[in-house]
Design an enzyme around this catalytic site. Structure first.
Site, PDB file in Angstrom:
ATOM      1  CB  ILE A   1      -2.837  49.200  56.745  1.00 10.79           C
ATOM      2  CG1 ILE A   1      -3.659  49.834  55.625  1.00 10.79           C
ATOM      3  CG2 ILE A   1      -2.139  47.932  56.283  1.00 10.79           C
ATOM      4  CD1 ILE A   1      -2.824  50.366  54.477  1.00 10.79           C
TER       5      ILE A   1
ATOM      6  CG  ASP B   1       4.052  41.420  51.344  1.00 10.59           C
ATOM      7  OD1 ASP B   1       2.898  40.980  51.181  1.00 10.59           O
ATOM      8  OD2 ASP B   1       5.012  41.146  50.591  1.00 10.59           O
TER       9      ASP B   1
ATOM     10  CE1 TYR C   1      12.098  45.706  49.031  1.00 13.70           C
ATOM     11  CE2 TYR C   1      10.503  46.857  47.657  1.00 13.70           C
ATOM     12  CZ  TYR C   1      11.161  45.693  48.012  1.00 13.70           C
ATOM     13  OH  TYR C   1      10.886  44.524  47.335  1.00 13.70           O
TER      14      TYR C   1
HETATM   15  N1  AR6 Z   1       0.058  48.728  58.899  1.00 16.31           N
HETATM   16  C1  AR6 Z   1       0.480  49.884  58.382  1.00 16.31           C
HETATM   17  N2  AR6 Z   1       1.773  50.149  58.127  1.00 16.31           N
HETATM   18  C2  AR6 Z   1       2.674  49.187  58.420  1.00 16.31           C
HETATM   19  C3  AR6 Z   1       2.314  47.929  58.962  1.00 16.31           C
HETATM   20  C4  AR6 Z   1       0.934  47.723  59.211  1.00 16.31           C
HETATM   21  N3  AR6 Z   1       0.484  46.568  59.723  1.00 16.31           N
HETATM   22  N4  AR6 Z   1       3.458  47.200  59.121  1.00 16.31           N
HETATM   23  C5  AR6 Z   1       4.486  47.961  58.716  1.00 16.31           C
HETATM   24  N5  AR6 Z   1       4.019  49.157  58.294  1.00 16.31           N
HETATM   25  P1  AR6 Z   1       7.546  47.726  54.707  1.00 16.31           P
HETATM   26  P2  AR6 Z   1       8.615  48.446  52.048  1.00 16.31           P
HETATM   27  C6  AR6 Z   1       4.757  50.304  57.753  1.00 16.31           C
HETATM   28  O1  AR6 Z   1       8.886  47.260  55.153  1.00 16.31           O
HETATM   29  O2  AR6 Z   1       9.581  49.400  52.654  1.00 16.31           O
HETATM   30  C7  AR6 Z   1       8.320  43.291  52.664  1.00 16.31           C
HETATM   31  O3  AR6 Z   1       9.080  42.208  53.110  1.00 16.31           O
HETATM   32  C8  AR6 Z   1       6.229  50.418  58.061  1.00 16.31           C
HETATM   33  O4  AR6 Z   1       6.428  51.008  59.332  1.00 16.31           O
HETATM   34  O5  AR6 Z   1       6.356  46.916  55.049  1.00 16.31           O
HETATM   35  O6  AR6 Z   1       7.848  48.859  50.832  1.00 16.31           O
HETATM   36  C9  AR6 Z   1       7.877  43.125  51.208  1.00 16.31           C
HETATM   37  O7  AR6 Z   1       7.623  41.766  50.878  1.00 16.31           O
HETATM   38  C10 AR6 Z   1       6.713  51.324  56.936  1.00 16.31           C
HETATM   39  O8  AR6 Z   1       6.488  52.700  57.250  1.00 16.31           O
HETATM   40  O9  AR6 Z   1       7.496  47.894  53.072  1.00 16.31           O
HETATM   41  C11 AR6 Z   1       9.045  43.668  50.457  1.00 16.31           C
HETATM   42  O10 AR6 Z   1      10.070  42.708  50.309  1.00 16.31           O
HETATM   43  C12 AR6 Z   1       5.790  50.965  55.776  1.00 16.31           C
HETATM   44  O11 AR6 Z   1       4.710  50.192  56.339  1.00 16.31           O
HETATM   45  C13 AR6 Z   1       9.532  44.787  51.326  1.00 16.31           C
HETATM   46  O12 AR6 Z   1       9.140  44.452  52.659  1.00 16.31           O
HETATM   47  C14 AR6 Z   1       6.445  50.140  54.682  1.00 16.31           C
HETATM   48  O13 AR6 Z   1       7.347  49.203  55.256  1.00 16.31           O
HETATM   49  C15 AR6 Z   1       8.866  46.092  50.957  1.00 16.31           C
HETATM   50  O14 AR6 Z   1       9.444  47.134  51.706  1.00 16.31           O
END
Ligand code: AR6
Length: 172
Positions: free
Chosen positions: A13, A36, A123
């Site tokens: 993203i 993040d 999460y």
């Molecule tokens: N681009 C698009 N999607 C992504 C990317 C990227 N570069 N990287 C991961 N995803 P997560 P959450 C996807 O864990 O579950 C963090 O430490 C990933 O495959 O990023 O809301 C925060 O600080 C998944 O489908 O977010 C919080 O502590 C989706 O993004 C915690 O993680 C969300 O995964 C939030 O957890």
């Protein structure tokens, strides 16, 4: 009409050239792993400096910053719910993430916004259920609002991409 306002673009993203990308943050808004971490790395240290001024964010809420080194002008930071089995208001909290993020985009008259699958990584929210909420909530919002003109969903795997495509087809 509606269909053209929603697009699915698989991949990182942080590379998407939208007015705003949404960050799946935690309540501190001070960075973390997953999307993040990727957003903070790509935006550079000024993003964290601005985030420090925001005083955190409650689950389901959203706050906007500039995008700094990102192609996107803005980042909308939202805090998804931690999955605790599904009976703790998780669906409604996730819905609020989308409504509040889209609401900020509409207030600012942003043309485009890109969402990752909020809560569906660290999460632990089941991906298919999260995608269903994302698509339903976004459709409802777009039906009633001119802005943002376009919403992009950014799945991070081919499996996630097909779940978005399925949800978009089944709800037409
Ligand atoms: N681009 C698009 N999607 C992504 C990317 C990227 N570069 N990287 C991961 N995803 P997560 P959450 C996807 O864990 O579950 C963090 O430490 C990933 O495959 O990023 O809301 C925060 O600080 C998944 O489908 O977010 C919080 O502590 C989706 O993004 C915690 O993680 C969300 O995964 C939030 O957890």
């Amino acid at each position: 009409m509606k269909k053209q306002r929603i697009e699915v673009i698989e991949g990182d993203i942080t590379r998407i050239n939208a007015d705003a990308i949404v960050n799946a943050a935690n309540p501190s808004l001070l960075g973390g792993g997953g999307v993040d971490g990727a957003i903070h790395r790509a935006a550079g240290p000024e993003l964290l400096e601005e985030c420090r001024l925001l005083g955190g964010c409650e689950t389901g809420g959203a706050k906007i910053t500039r995008g700094y080194g990102l192609p996107a002008a803005f980042v909308i930071h939202t805090v998804g719910p931690v999955w605790r089995g599904g009976a703790h208001g998780e669906d409604e909290l996730l819905r609020r993430c989308y409504l509040n993020s889209l609401g900020i985009a509409a207030d600012r008259r942003l043309k485009s916004i890109a969402f990752p699958a909020i809560s569906a990584g660290a999460y632990g929210f089941p991906l298919e259920r999260a995608v269903g909420i994302a698509v339903r909530t976004t459709r409802e919002f777009l039906d009633e609002n001119k802005f943002p003109a376009k919403v992009i969903f950014a799945p991070f795997s081919p499996e996630a991409k097909s779940l978005y495509e399925k949800a978009l087809l089944s709800e037409e």
